[in-house]
Design a protein around this motif. Structure first.
Motif, PDB file in Angstrom:
ATOM      1  N   ASP A  32       0.844  -1.196   0.000  1.00 30.39           N
ATOM      2  CA  ASP A  32       0.000   0.000   0.000  1.00 30.39           C
ATOM      3  C   ASP A  32       0.877   1.243   0.000  1.00 30.39           C
ATOM      4  OD1 ASP A  32      -2.391  -1.422   0.076  1.00 30.39           O
ATOM      5  OD2 ASP A  32      -2.384  -1.544   2.261  1.00 30.39           O
ATOM      6  N   LEU A  33       0.434   2.255  -0.721  1.00 34.81           N
ATOM      7  CA  LEU A  33       1.152   3.527  -0.776  1.00 34.81           C
ATOM      8  C   LEU A  33       0.161   4.640  -0.446  1.00 34.81           C
ATOM      9  CD1 LEU A  33       3.675   5.185  -1.452  1.00 34.81           C
ATOM     10  CD2 LEU A  33       3.043   5.070  -3.855  1.00 34.81           C
ATOM     11  N   TYR A  34       0.449   5.389   0.622  1.00 35.58           N
ATOM     12  CA  TYR A  34      -0.463   6.432   1.098  1.00 35.58           C
ATOM     13  C   TYR A  34      -0.060   7.804   0.547  1.00 35.58           C
ATOM     14  CZ  TYR A  34      -2.416   3.003   4.302  1.00 35.58           C
ATOM     15  OH  TYR A  34      -3.046   1.897   4.822  1.00 35.58           O
ATOM     16  N   GLU A  35      -0.929   8.780   0.717  1.00 30.85           N
ATOM     17  CA  GLU A  35      -0.669  10.131   0.223  1.00 30.85           C
ATOM     18  C   GLU A  35       0.588  10.709   0.857  1.00 30.85           C
ATOM     19  OE1 GLU A  35      -4.024  12.668   0.592  1.00 30.85           O
ATOM     20  OE2 GLU A  35      -5.308  11.467  -0.734  1.00 30.85           O
ATOM     21  N   GLN A  36       1.399  11.391   0.025  1.00 31.93           N
ATOM     22  CA  GLN A  36       2.639  12.060   0.432  1.00 31.93           C
ATOM     23  C   GLN A  36       3.652  11.089   1.054  1.00 31.93           C
ATOM     24  OE1 GLN A  36       2.078  15.855   2.460  1.00 31.93           O
ATOM     25  NE2 GLN A  36      -0.045  15.919   1.733  1.00 31.93           N
ATOM     26  N   GLU A  37       3.591   9.837   0.646  1.00 27.34           N
ATOM     27  CA  GLU A  37       4.511   8.822   1.148  1.00 27.34           C
ATOM     28  C   GLU A  37       5.400   8.338   0.001  1.00 27.34           C
ATOM     29  OE1 GLU A  37       3.669   5.288   4.190  1.00 27.34           O
ATOM     30  OE2 GLU A  37       2.969   4.784   2.179  1.00 27.34           O
ATOM     31  N   THR A  38       6.619   7.913   0.335  1.00 24.02           N
ATOM     32  CA  THR A  38       7.521   7.326  -0.657  1.00 24.02           C
ATOM     33  C   THR A  38       7.772   5.867  -0.296  1.00 24.02           C
ATOM     34  OG1 THR A  38       8.643   9.435  -1.089  1.00 24.02           O
ATOM     35  CG2 THR A  38       9.798   7.438  -1.735  1.00 24.02           C
ATOM     36  N   LEU A  39       7.419   4.996  -1.229  1.00 23.90           N
ATOM     37  CA  LEU A  39       7.677   3.566  -1.066  1.00 23.90           C
ATOM     38  C   LEU A  39       8.733   3.156  -2.080  1.00 23.90           C
ATOM     39  CD1 LEU A  39       6.967   0.644  -0.061  1.00 23.90           C
ATOM     40  CD2 LEU A  39       5.276   0.582  -1.901  1.00 23.90           C
ATOM     41  N   ALA A  40       9.766   2.460  -1.612  1.00 18.70           N
ATOM     42  CA  ALA A  40      10.837   1.989  -2.503  1.00 18.70           C
ATOM     43  C   ALA A  40      10.670   0.501  -2.769  1.00 18.70           C
ATOM     44  CB  ALA A  40      12.197   2.261  -1.879  1.00 18.70           C
ATOM     45  N   LEU A  41      10.712   0.136  -4.054  1.00 24.34           N
ATOM     46  CA  LEU A  41      10.780  -1.272  -4.457  1.00 24.34           C
ATOM     47  C   LEU A  41      12.246  -1.579  -4.741  1.00 24.34           C
ATOM     48  CD1 LEU A  41       7.856  -2.064  -6.947  1.00 24.34           C
ATOM     49  CD2 LEU A  41       8.182  -2.956  -4.657  1.00 24.34           C
ATOM     50  N   VAL A  42      12.814  -2.509  -3.971  1.00 28.63           N
ATOM     51  CA  VAL A  42      14.245  -2.772  -4.034  1.00 28.63           C
ATOM     52  C   VAL A  42      14.493  -4.221  -4.431  1.00 28.63           C
ATOM     53  CG1 VAL A  42      16.371  -2.849  -2.679  1.00 28.63           C
ATOM     54  CG2 VAL A  42      14.727  -1.047  -2.266  1.00 28.63           C
ATOM     55  N   GLY A  43      15.514  -4.440  -5.242  1.00 26.81           N
ATOM     56  CA  GLY A  43      15.880  -5.804  -5.618  1.00 26.81           C
ATOM     57  C   GLY A  43      16.827  -5.786  -6.799  1.00 26.81           C
TER      58      GLY A  43
END
Length: 569
Positions: A32-43
């Motif tokens: 889940d990604l919320y407003e004004q948030e940064t989610l990193a997908l790493v691999g």
């Protein structure tokens, strides 16, 4: 708690090979990604990061892609099941994307202004006169110097950093709610990387955007992300906030990624090493402007001088355009230059043809992109033995044995020698390039950014391989890189270049611990160093309590000593 802006639920992605077969590349991915948030997908490469991101906007090829399970919700509405008309309203207007390689993504036939105007025309209905002011405003905002002069420029006339800034401007012109950034800093110098990361952080706050950031560079993720999802072989193996991922990872793969930075010291030098290569007053000029009866010359390498001893590694660092690769090409006599180039005390700067051939065997090169430097029409055996055909008179059986031996030396299965470059991973292709160079048993190996396009775990393997080969055969290396951690791990001496000139050179310890030039200090300031922080420990303990409560597990006491012991620098 508010509902997420983007919710990926149990998503699986497969590609159809034919009517009966399909290959699954992503399995049951959820985040889940919320407003004004940064989610990193790493691999690492091939883990499914980019495929997952492209699925959000349904940009994967329609005829081949299959979604066996799951859904993607944006503001509560399904994107996987949305009609094409609805998707067009979301693409660009609400979700924008920055692609990994701007040179491929930007149209080489159109100017900067035309490409940015197209975005404003399609998504905001603006006319050209009104759009020009908006374009100049955003080019200035993303840090393009003298934006008016860049409007008529084509992509090939911009630097790598400028092209990436144009891509960012293109993505934010529509004020999207979600920005997907797919490896936006991979091929950039450390100083430009830092500028792009700072720019993305500022734009996110100004426009109140959320960001899905895709990367294999954990140093960048650490500076940018709020949450991190670690992907391996198409699955999320660990998903948590940034502090928990970096301070106390749970999955073995996450721990491997965190420990993949190049470490250690250079290979010890021989007791009495002689000078193998001596370069003095090296100059390279190019014709910048041609007129009817005259032309203007521009120096791109200016009065360069350094020496490399037997068994020694000399590193050249600097930003793109500083003259690093040009210096290497001049030493190899692949471009014209003026000055003295002495190899094993023999002047080679004026040698041509057959007289230069013996020295070519003793000097070999490994380029940055192995996919471009390997002939796709040759199999591995043909690629590796190509130099033997030119420089040595061997029978077919002797050549085959030499290829088998060198493939084993660099960690490749000799049974794969009849395959073609497209059938190998990036790390394997780089090993092939190294084998091709080493089969001639050179004394000097020039390595031009040999690890910059590789994942950190593969990068570390290549660095360890180069060290073991140098220790065994006493090779000398000229190592060109913008990755300072790699330079620190590999090099005995360091040369710092800027605008075609050497501005500082000296031993590794002198350059890294007591630099004198301001530019060198600036470069070193981007090198990620471990920091102690009481705040991260407090937040880690606080997060432990939240996790335990949410998971409805038995309460366990976590004291300051436990937290400090389990912390990772």
């Amino acid at each position: 708690m508010s509902s997420p802006l983007l919710s990926v639920q149990n998503l699986s992605i497969a590609f159809s090979k034919n009517a009966k077969e399909q290959s699954q590349v992503v399995t049951n991915v959820s985040f889940d990604l919320y407003e004004q948030e940064t989610l990193a997908l790493v691999g690492e490469s091939g883990s499914g990061k980019s495929v997952t991101a492209l699925s959000i906007l349904r940009l994967l090829p329609k005829g081949r892609v299959i979604y066996p399970t799951g859904d993607i919700l944006f503001e509560g509405k399904s994107l996987l099941n949305a009609p094409e008309e609805e998707l067009r309203k979301v693409r660009g207007n609400h979700i924008s994307m920055i692609f990994q390689e701007p040179m491929v993504s930007l149209n080489p036939l159109h100017t900067v202004e035309k490409q940015l105007y197209e975005v404003l025309s399609l998504h905001r209905g603006m006319r050209r006169n009104a759009a020009r002011g908006e374009i100049l405003l955003y080019l200035d905002r993303v840090g393009i110097k003298q934006p008016k002069n860049k409007l008529s420029a084509y992509p090939h006339q911009l630097s790598g950093g400028e092209r990436q800034r144009v891509m960012i401007a293109m993505a934010i012109l529509t004020h999207p709610k979600l920005l997907i950034a797919d490896e936006p800093t991979t091929a950039l110098d450390v100083s430009v990387q830092a500028q792009i990361i700072q720019l993305l952080k500022e734009l996110k706050n100004e426009l109140n955007m959320s960001m899905l950031f895709i990367s294999h560079n954990l140093g960048i993720v650490k500076k940018l992300a709020d949450k991190v999802a670690v992907m391996q072989q198409g699955q999320i193996v660990e998903y948590n906030n940034r502090q928990r991922i970096f301070l106390r990872p749970k999955h073995d793969y996450t721990k491997t990624l965190l420990n993949s930075e190049p470490t250690g010291d250079p290979v010890p030098l021989p007791d009495t090493p002689g000078i193998l290569l001596n370069v003095n007053h090296l100059n390279v000029e190019v014709i910048s402007k041609k007129r009817l009866f005259s032309s203007e010359k521009k120096k791109i390498v200016d009065n360069i001088g350094f020496a490399i001893h037997q068994g020694e590694t000399v590193g050249i660092v600097g930003e793109s355009g500083s003259g690093k690769s040009t210096t290497a090409l001049a030493i190899l006599r692949l471009i014209k230059s003026r000055g003295d180039i002495l190899f094993d005390s023999h002047p080679i700067q004026n040698l041509k043809g057959k007289k230069l051939l013996p020295f070519r065997r003793r000097m070999q090169v490994v380029f940055q992109d192995p996919f471009s430097s390997l002939n796709p029409r040759f199999n591995v055996e043909q690629i590796i033995s190509e130099g033997l055909v030119t420089h040595k008179k061997l029978s077919k059986a002797e050549r085959e044995k030499a290829v088998v031996d060198i493939m084993q030396e660099v960690g490749l299965d000799p049974d794969m020698r009849f395959r073609y470059p497209t059938e190998f991973s990036g790390g394997q292709r780089q090993r092939i390039a190294i084998a091709r160079a080493l089969i001639l048993q050179p004394e000097l190996l020039i390595l031009d950014e040999p690890t910059s396009s590789l994942d950190h775990t593969i990068q570390r393997q290549i660095i360890n391989l180069l060290k073991s080969l140098q220790k065994k055969y006493q090779f000398s290396y000229l190592f060109i890189s913008h990755d300072l951690s790699v330079i620190y791990s590999m090099c005995h001496q360091v040369v710092v270049m800027k605008d075609g000139k050497i501005i500082e050179q000296g031993s590794r310890k002198k350059i890294f611990y007591s630099p004198e030039n301001e530019y060198t200090k600036t470069l070193l300031s981007f090198l990620d160093k471990p920091r102690r922080s009481k705040v991260t420990t407090e937040s880690l303990i606080y997060q432990d309590k939240i996790d335990l409560k949410e998971d409805q597990k038995q309460t366990r006491n976590i004291n300051w000593e436990d937290a400090l012991l389990m912390r990772k620098e």
